[in-house]
Motif scaffolding. Structure first.
Motif, PDB file in Angstrom:
ATOM      1  N   ASP A  13       0.846  -1.144   0.006  1.00 29.21           N
ATOM      2  CA  ASP A  13       0.016   0.137   0.143  1.00 29.21           C
ATOM      3  C   ASP A  13       0.792   1.139   0.067  1.00 29.21           C
ATOM      4  O   ASP A  13       0.259   2.493   0.404  1.00 29.21           O
ATOM      5  N   LYS A  14       1.954   1.223  -0.262  1.00 30.83           N
ATOM      6  CA  LYS A  14       3.082   2.295  -0.274  1.00 30.83           C
ATOM      7  C   LYS A  14       3.353   2.457  -1.927  1.00 30.83           C
ATOM      8  O   LYS A  14       3.921   1.344  -2.420  1.00 30.83           O
ATOM      9  N   GLU A  15       3.587   3.725  -2.418  1.00 42.48           N
ATOM     10  CA  GLU A  15       4.281   3.745  -3.738  1.00 42.48           C
ATOM     11  C   GLU A  15       5.730   4.243  -3.568  1.00 42.48           C
ATOM     12  O   GLU A  15       6.258   4.996  -2.762  1.00 42.48           O
ATOM     13  N   TYR A  16       6.640   3.553  -4.531  1.00 38.90           N
ATOM     14  CA  TYR A  16       7.842   3.762  -4.608  1.00 38.90           C
ATOM     15  C   TYR A  16       8.249   3.987  -5.958  1.00 38.90           C
ATOM     16  O   TYR A  16       8.158   3.208  -7.046  1.00 38.90           O
ATOM     17  N   SER A  17       9.018   5.114  -6.175  1.00 40.85           N
ATOM     18  CA  SER A  17       9.591   5.221  -7.426  1.00 40.85           C
ATOM     19  C   SER A  17      11.185   4.937  -7.526  1.00 40.85           C
ATOM     20  O   SER A  17      11.684   5.519  -6.930  1.00 40.85           O
ATOM     21  N   ILE A  18      11.459   4.211  -8.507  1.00 42.68           N
ATOM     22  CA  ILE A  18      12.658   3.495  -8.703  1.00 42.68           C
ATOM     23  C   ILE A  18      13.274   3.776 -10.160  1.00 42.68           C
ATOM     24  O   ILE A  18      12.401   3.581 -10.806  1.00 42.68           O
ATOM     25  N   ILE A  19      14.162   4.450 -10.076  1.00 44.89           N
ATOM     26  CA  ILE A  19      15.027   4.641 -11.359  1.00 44.89           C
ATOM     27  C   ILE A  19      15.370   3.049 -11.893  1.00 44.89           C
ATOM     28  O   ILE A  19      16.064   2.663 -11.295  1.00 44.89           O
ATOM     29  N   CYS A  20      15.308   3.046 -13.257  1.00 42.46           N
ATOM     30  CA  CYS A  20      15.317   1.607 -13.751  1.00 42.46           C
ATOM     31  C   CYS A  20      15.569   1.803 -15.292  1.00 42.46           C
ATOM     32  O   CYS A  20      14.778   2.514 -15.887  1.00 42.46           O
ATOM     33  N   PRO A  21      16.307   1.014 -15.959  1.00 41.53           N
ATOM     34  CA  PRO A  21      16.462   1.126 -17.352  1.00 41.53           C
ATOM     35  C   PRO A  21      15.350   0.576 -17.941  1.00 41.53           C
ATOM     36  O   PRO A  21      14.794  -0.261 -17.753  1.00 41.53           O
ATOM     37  N   PRO A  22      14.994   1.070 -18.980  1.00 36.69           N
ATOM     38  CA  PRO A  22      13.927   0.761 -19.963  1.00 36.69           C
ATOM     39  C   PRO A  22      13.644  -0.980 -20.036  1.00 36.69           C
ATOM     40  O   PRO A  22      12.516  -1.508 -19.759  1.00 36.69           O
ATOM     41  N   GLU A  23      14.721  -1.408 -20.304  1.00 33.08           N
ATOM     42  CA  GLU A  23      14.653  -2.830 -20.699  1.00 33.08           C
ATOM     43  C   GLU A  23      14.641  -3.758 -19.259  1.00 33.08           C
ATOM     44  O   GLU A  23      14.250  -5.048 -19.238  1.00 33.08           O
ATOM     45  N   ILE A  49       4.182  -7.511  13.014  1.00 34.55           N
ATOM     46  CA  ILE A  49       3.849  -6.365  13.015  1.00 34.55           C
ATOM     47  C   ILE A  49       4.672  -5.352  12.715  1.00 34.55           C
ATOM     48  O   ILE A  49       5.876  -5.296  13.368  1.00 34.55           O
ATOM     49  N   GLY A  50       4.327  -4.288  11.796  1.00 37.46           N
ATOM     50  CA  GLY A  50       5.173  -3.127  11.418  1.00 37.46           C
ATOM     51  C   GLY A  50       5.785  -3.581  10.187  1.00 37.46           C
ATOM     52  O   GLY A  50       6.437  -4.572   9.773  1.00 37.46           O
ATOM     53  N   ALA A  51       5.639  -2.350   9.057  1.00 37.25           N
ATOM     54  CA  ALA A  51       6.013  -2.645   7.910  1.00 37.25           C
ATOM     55  C   ALA A  51       7.734  -3.029   7.476  1.00 37.25           C
ATOM     56  O   ALA A  51       8.022  -3.668   6.839  1.00 37.25           O
ATOM     57  N   ASP A  52       8.473  -2.385   8.530  1.00 35.83           N
ATOM     58  CA  ASP A  52       9.926  -2.714   8.351  1.00 35.83           C
ATOM     59  C   ASP A  52      10.284  -4.152   8.790  1.00 35.83           C
ATOM     60  O   ASP A  52      11.071  -4.795   7.869  1.00 35.83           O
ATOM     61  N   ARG A  53       9.534  -4.509   9.701  1.00 34.73           N
ATOM     62  CA  ARG A  53       9.861  -6.005  10.356  1.00 34.73           C
ATOM     63  C   ARG A  53       9.234  -7.138   9.101  1.00 34.73           C
ATOM     64  O   ARG A  53       9.826  -8.203   8.760  1.00 34.73           O
ATOM     65  N   ASP A  93      16.424  -0.957  -0.873  1.00 34.55           N
ATOM     66  CA  ASP A  93      16.965  -0.441   0.389  1.00 34.55           C
ATOM     67  C   ASP A  93      16.955   1.071   0.388  1.00 34.55           C
ATOM     68  O   ASP A  93      16.657   1.907   1.190  1.00 34.55           O
ATOM     69  N   GLN A  94      17.233   1.495  -0.765  1.00 30.61           N
ATOM     70  CA  GLN A  94      17.604   3.148  -1.119  1.00 30.61           C
ATOM     71  C   GLN A  94      16.099   3.647  -0.916  1.00 30.61           C
ATOM     72  O   GLN A  94      15.916   4.801  -0.429  1.00 30.61           O
ATOM     73  N   ALA A  95      15.121   3.053  -1.587  1.00 34.51           N
ATOM     74  CA  ALA A  95      13.684   3.804  -1.811  1.00 34.51           C
ATOM     75  C   ALA A  95      13.396   3.731  -0.189  1.00 34.51           C
ATOM     76  O   ALA A  95      12.603   4.775   0.095  1.00 34.51           O
ATOM     77  N   LEU A  96      13.557   2.731   0.623  1.00 34.41           N
ATOM     78  CA  LEU A  96      13.047   2.790   2.091  1.00 34.41           C
ATOM     79  C   LEU A  96      13.620   3.756   2.809  1.00 34.41           C
ATOM     80  O   LEU A  96      13.029   4.581   3.560  1.00 34.41           O
ATOM     81  N   ALA A  97      15.107   4.018   2.465  1.00 36.47           N
ATOM     82  CA  ALA A  97      15.770   5.064   3.153  1.00 36.47           C
ATOM     83  C   ALA A  97      15.415   6.379   2.724  1.00 36.47           C
ATOM     84  O   ALA A  97      15.205   7.234   3.638  1.00 36.47           O
ATOM     85  N   GLN A 100      12.209   7.175   4.634  1.00 32.14           N
ATOM     86  CA  GLN A 100      12.546   7.268   5.914  1.00 32.14           C
ATOM     87  C   GLN A 100      12.742   8.783   5.893  1.00 32.14           C
ATOM     88  O   GLN A 100      12.485   9.703   6.889  1.00 32.14           O
ATOM     89  N   ASP A 101      13.720   9.202   5.143  1.00 32.76           N
ATOM     90  CA  ASP A 101      14.335  10.612   5.268  1.00 32.76           C
ATOM     91  C   ASP A 101      13.066  11.773   4.957  1.00 32.76           C
ATOM     92  O   ASP A 101      13.299  12.756   5.690  1.00 32.76           O
ATOM     93  N   SER A 102      12.205  11.261   4.128  1.00 36.87           N
ATOM     94  CA  SER A 102      11.356  12.225   3.908  1.00 36.87           C
ATOM     95  C   SER A 102      10.308  12.425   4.937  1.00 36.87           C
ATOM     96  O   SER A 102       9.617  13.440   5.064  1.00 36.87           O
ATOM     97  N   LYS A 103      10.003  11.477   5.817  1.00 32.42           N
ATOM     98  CA  LYS A 103       9.284  11.355   7.133  1.00 32.42           C
ATOM     99  C   LYS A 103       9.925  12.166   7.975  1.00 32.42           C
ATOM    100  O   LYS A 103       9.471  12.896   8.834  1.00 32.42           O
ATOM    101  N   LYS A 104      11.179  12.259   8.397  1.00 31.73           N
ATOM    102  CA  LYS A 104      11.748  13.033   9.300  1.00 31.73           C
ATOM    103  C   LYS A 104      11.892  14.594   8.878  1.00 31.73           C
ATOM    104  O   LYS A 104      11.832  15.297   9.717  1.00 31.73           O
ATOM    105  N   GLY A 105      12.057  14.765   7.658  1.00 35.54           N
ATOM    106  CA  GLY A 105      12.046  16.194   7.376  1.00 35.54           C
ATOM    107  C   GLY A 105      10.869  16.718   7.175  1.00 35.54           C
ATOM    108  O   GLY A 105       9.719  17.342   7.262  1.00 35.54           O
TER     109      GLY A 105
END
Length: 105
Positions: A13-23, A49-53, A93-97, A100-105
């Motif tokens: 239920d969360k969206e993640y934008s990930i840079i990815c080559p078209p192929e 319980i908890g998304a991280d776990r 991992d990068q998307a999760l990080a 988390q950074d966007s929630k802190k700021g």
């Protein structure tokens, strides 16, 4: 890379934008769907319980399955597959990080 190389996937239920080559887009979308399914299975069990776990448990289960399949002699061990999984895990991992950074700021 431009935003045209960005793929948006939805995991638990969360969206993640990930840079990815078209192929690699279809592989990334398939991996995200697979991960989402595993995470939903774990969440529905009610034992974790908890998304991280849930994400860690899903990663452990998927890794266990991957390693188990590599040990089977009737299944060819694919170095490329291992590298692709490692690359996708780094992206997640990068998307999760970033999330988390966007929630802190």
């Amino acid at each position: 890379m431009s935003s045209s190389n960005s793929v948006t996937v939805q995991i638990l239920d969360k969206e993640y934008s990930i840079i990815c080559p078209p192929e690699e887009r279809s592989n990334l979308v398939s991996a995200a769907r697979y991960l989402d399914g595993k995470m939903r299975e774990i969440r529905s069990s009610g034992k974790v319980i908890g998304a991280d776990r849930i994400a860690v448990m899903a990663a452990l289960n998927i890794t266990h399955d991957l390693l188990h399949n590599q040990e089977r002699p009737d299944v060819p061990a694919g170095g490329a597959t291992r590298e692709q999984v490692r690359d996708l895990l780094e992206r997640v991992d990068q998307a999760l990080a970033d999330d988390q950074d966007s929630k802190k700021g």
